[in-house]
Design a protein around this motif. Sequence first.
Motif, PDB file in Angstrom:
ATOM      1  N   ALA B  17       0.795  -1.003   0.097  1.00  0.00           N
ATOM      2  CA  ALA B  17      -0.035   0.062   0.088  1.00  0.00           C
ATOM      3  C   ALA B  17       0.853   1.269   0.155  1.00  0.00           C
ATOM      4  CB  ALA B  17      -0.902   0.051   1.290  1.00  0.00           C
ATOM      5  N   PHE B  18       2.056   1.152   0.713  1.00  0.00           N
ATOM      6  CA  PHE B  18       2.934   2.409   0.981  1.00  0.00           C
ATOM      7  C   PHE B  18       3.612   2.644  -0.561  1.00  0.00           C
ATOM      8  CE2 PHE B  18       6.871   4.444   1.996  1.00  0.00           C
ATOM      9  CZ  PHE B  18       6.456   5.598   2.626  1.00  0.00           C
ATOM     10  N   SER B  19       4.136   1.735  -0.970  1.00  0.00           N
ATOM     11  CA  SER B  19       4.764   1.502  -2.260  1.00  0.00           C
ATOM     12  C   SER B  19       3.747   1.982  -3.344  1.00  0.00           C
ATOM     13  CB  SER B  19       5.358   0.470  -2.729  1.00  0.00           C
ATOM     14  OG  SER B  19       6.219  -0.161  -1.822  1.00  0.00           O
ATOM     15  N   ASP B  20       2.674   1.718  -3.459  1.00  0.00           N
ATOM     16  CA  ASP B  20       1.545   1.992  -4.417  1.00  0.00           C
ATOM     17  C   ASP B  20       1.202   3.421  -4.320  1.00  0.00           C
ATOM     18  OD1 ASP B  20       1.145  -0.164  -5.345  1.00  0.00           O
ATOM     19  OD2 ASP B  20      -0.601  -0.853  -4.528  1.00  0.00           O
ATOM     20  N   GLY B  21       1.271   3.992  -3.103  1.00  0.00           N
ATOM     21  CA  GLY B  21       1.013   5.393  -2.732  1.00  0.00           C
ATOM     22  C   GLY B  21       2.111   6.219  -3.386  1.00  0.00           C
ATOM     23  N   VAL B  22       3.282   5.843  -2.903  1.00  0.00           N
ATOM     24  CA  VAL B  22       4.522   6.666  -3.246  1.00  0.00           C
ATOM     25  C   VAL B  22       4.564   6.698  -4.932  1.00  0.00           C
ATOM     26  CG1 VAL B  22       6.954   6.643  -3.611  1.00  0.00           C
ATOM     27  CG2 VAL B  22       5.823   6.417  -1.091  1.00  0.00           C
ATOM     28  N   ILE B  23       4.359   5.521  -5.510  1.00  0.00           N
ATOM     29  CA  ILE B  23       4.605   5.325  -6.988  1.00  0.00           C
ATOM     30  C   ILE B  23       3.521   6.133  -7.558  1.00  0.00           C
ATOM     31  CG2 ILE B  23       4.464   3.978  -8.890  1.00  0.00           C
ATOM     32  CD1 ILE B  23       6.098   1.742  -7.211  1.00  0.00           C
TER      33      ILE B  23
END
Lengths: 204, 204, 204, 204
Positions: B17-23
Motif C-alpha cells: 500500500a505504501f509503495s503504491d501510494g509513493v509510486i
Amino acid sequence: MVADAGAPRMTKSRMEAFSDGVIAVIITILVLELKVPHDESIEALAPVVPVFLSYVLSFIYVGIYWNNHHHMLHATHRVTGPVLWANLHLLFWLSLVPFTTAWMGENHFAAAPTALYGVDLLLSAIAYWMLQQVTIASEGPDSLLSTAIGRRDWKGKLSPVLYAIAIPLAFWSPVLAQSIYALVALIWLVPDRRIENAVKVGET
Amino acid sequence: MVADAGAPRMTKSRMEAFSDGVIAVIITILVLELKVPHDESIEALAPVVPVFLSYVLSFIYVGIYWNNHHHMLHATHRVTGPVLWANLHLLFWLSLVPFTTAWMGENHFAAAPTALYGVDLLLSAIAYWMLQQVTIASEGPDSLLSTAIGRRDWKGKLSPVLYAIAIPLAFWSPVLAQSIYALVALIWLVPDRRIENAVKVGET
Amino acid sequence: MVADAGAPRMTKSRMEAFSDGVIAVIITILVLELKVPHDESIEALAPVVPVFLSYVLSFIYVGIYWNNHHHMLHATHRVTGPVLWANLHLLFWLSLVPFTTAWMGENHFAAAPTALYGVDLLLSAIAYWMLQQVTIASEGPDSLLSTAIGRRDWKGKLSPVLYAIAIPLAFWSPVLAQSIYALVALIWLVPDRRIENAVKVGET
Amino acid sequence: MVADAGAPRMTKSRMEAFSDGVIAVIITILVLELKVPHDESIEALAPVVPVFLSYVLSFIYVGIYWNNHHHMLHATHRVTGPVLWANLHLLFWLSLVPFTTAWMGENHFAAAPTALYGVDLLLSAIAYWMLQQVTIASEGPDSLLSTAIGRRDWKGKLSPVLYAIAIPLAFWSPVLAQSIYALVALIWLVPDRRIENAVKVGET
C-alpha cells in the motif's frame, strides 16, 4: 501453471489501489493550478473565476472516470498484462487533465486551450474504450462485464463523437465547445438507470 | 517468538500500500513539471513538446517499475527489515525521476541532463536488483520468487548494462542515449511470455 | 438482480480508499503553500507565521472531516450512486481548503480572505450534511447510522450556523470571525462522549 | 454497546491507510523542493547538491517514521479517539518536514534553518512518544505493545535528547548539529536486534 508463470497476473485489488491513488492525486492537484491572488480584496478573485470554473468541470470529469472505472473493475475477474497497460494508458491521459485545465482556465477559455482540453478528453475516452475492449477480451463475450457494458455503451460511444465535434468548433466558438464538454459530463452524471429505462421504453 | 519480537516483520500488504501510494504520487506529480504556457496560441505549446516527450518516457518507466514491483511482491511471502529498506531505497531513486525528467525536458534533451536521467535510471535498476536479491535471500533459493526471477532475469541484467553504455554516450550524442533509454523501456513493455517463448525456441 | 445491474453499487471499501487518498493529499499539499523564505535568518520566518497559523487551523479541520467521514462510513452498509456523488461533492469543497488557507494566510487574515475561508467551511459543512442525508435515505430511518447521528447532530447543525454568522462578521472584525472558526474546530475536537454525557445530564 | 456508540472506534486498517497516504505524499513531495536548474551544464547542478543532501536525510527520516509507525500499529488492537488525534498530531509535524528541509537545503545548511529542522525533528519525536503513550494507555500495561516498546525504548528516549542538544548547537556549528541529526537517523537504521543483543550483552 508453468506456462503462465511469467505472464502478468496482476491482482485486481492492487490495480484498484494504484488507480485510486493516481486518480486521487490528479483530482487534488487540480487545485494547485488555482494560483492564490496576492491582493486581499474580493476583486482580486475575479481572474481566478474562469480557472475555478474549469476546475469544477475537470473535477466532475475525473469523478466520472473514477466512478466508471470502479464499475468496470467491479465486474472484472481477471487482470492480465494488456489490461494493466490499457489501465496505465488511461491514467496517462487523465494525468494531463490538470495541465489542460490550467491552460484553458488561465487563458479565459481561449480557442486553442479549449480545443486541447477537448483533445485530452477525447484521448481519455478512447483510452477508456480500449481498456474496456481489452478487459472484455480477457473476460469473454458471455461475461458479466460484457453484458453490462453492452446495455449502456451508448454513452461511451456518443462521448468521443461529441468531443470530436467540439474540438474544431473551439476555434470558431469556444463557448460552444465548452457547452458540449459540459453536456457530456451531464449525460454521465444523470443516474444510469433512469436513462436506461427511458431508452428501454423508447425501444419498446 | 521472543527472539523475533524486536525484528521488523512488516506485513506485505502495508508495504504494498505504501509503495503504491509513493509510486502513484511520483507518476502524477511528473505532470506538475509541465509548465502551463502563459500565451493562448497553439504555438505556445512548442516549448512544452520536449518536456511532454520526456514525460511520456518517464510515465512508461514508472509504470514498468510498478508492474515489476507488483510481480516481485506477488511471489513474496516474508517482508523483513532489509526488504523494507531495500524497498525504500528503490522508492528513493524513483522519487527523483520527476526532477531528472524536468531537467532533461526543459533543456531540450541536452547532454548533461540526458546523462543524469540515465544515472537515475541506472541507480533505480541497481536498487531494484538489490531489492530482488534481499527478497530472494529472505525467501530462500527454492522459493517461487527465486525460480520465477531466474527464468526472466535477462532483462534485469541487460538494462543496467545498456544504461551504463548510454550515460557516457549522452555527451557525444544525446539522441543516441535517449534511443537506448526508449529501447530498454520497449524491452520491458513487450509481454514477457512471447519473448520468453522466442528465447526458448532460440535455445532449443 | 437484473433491475440493479446498471445501478451504481459502489463497494464501501473502495469509496473509503479513494476518500482517504484525496483527504491525505489535501492535508499534505496544504504545506506546499508555506513558501520557503529565501533568507536564512530567523526573522525571515516572520511572514510565514500567519500562513503557518492558518495551516494549523486547516490541518485540524481536514483531520476532523476525515474523522467524521470515517464514523459515518463505519455505520454505513450500502453505497449507492447518490452517496458516491454526495461524497465527491464533499471532497470538492475540501479540496479548495489549501487555496482558501493560502489566501487567508498570505494576506495576514485580511477581511475578504477570512470571509472566503468561512464560505468554504460553510459549503463543506453543507456538503457533509447532504452526504449524511443521502446516506440515511439509503440506509433507512431505523439504521445504526440514523440512530447514531440523531444523538449527536447538534454539532452538525450548530457549525453551519456559526460559519454563516462568522462570514459577514469577517468584514467588520476578521479576528472575531477566525475565533469562531477556531471555536467550531474546538467543539469537534473535544471527545464526543463527554460532551454527550454533559448534554444528557443537562437534558435530565 | 450503547455507551460506546458515540465514541470514536476507528478501525485500525483505515487509520493505517490514511497514515500511509499522508506519509507517501510527504516523502514524495519532498522532491518538489529540488528546483530544476535552468542551465543545461553539469555545473548548474552544484547549487542543488546541498538541497539534495537535505533531501536524502529527510527521506531516511520519513522512512524511519513510517517503519516505526507500522511496528507500533502492528502490535495495536484498539484505535480510540485519543489515538487518532495523537496520530494526526504526529502527521502534522511530519508534514512540515518538506518545508524545513527546503529551507535548510536552499540556505546551504545555515544556522537558523538547521536549528528549525531540528525543532521539527524534536516535535515529531515528542509527537511519536505521545502517540505511543496514548496507545499503551488504551492497550493496557500488559499488552504486546507495552512489552515490545519497553524493550527498545532507549532509542525513543535518546533521540529527543540528542535533538535538544543539536538545536542550540546549530547556531554555533551547523555542521555539528547536522552530524547529530545524521547520527540519530543511523541509530534507527541499524537493525534493532543486533543493537539490542549488544545492549543485552552489555547489561549482563
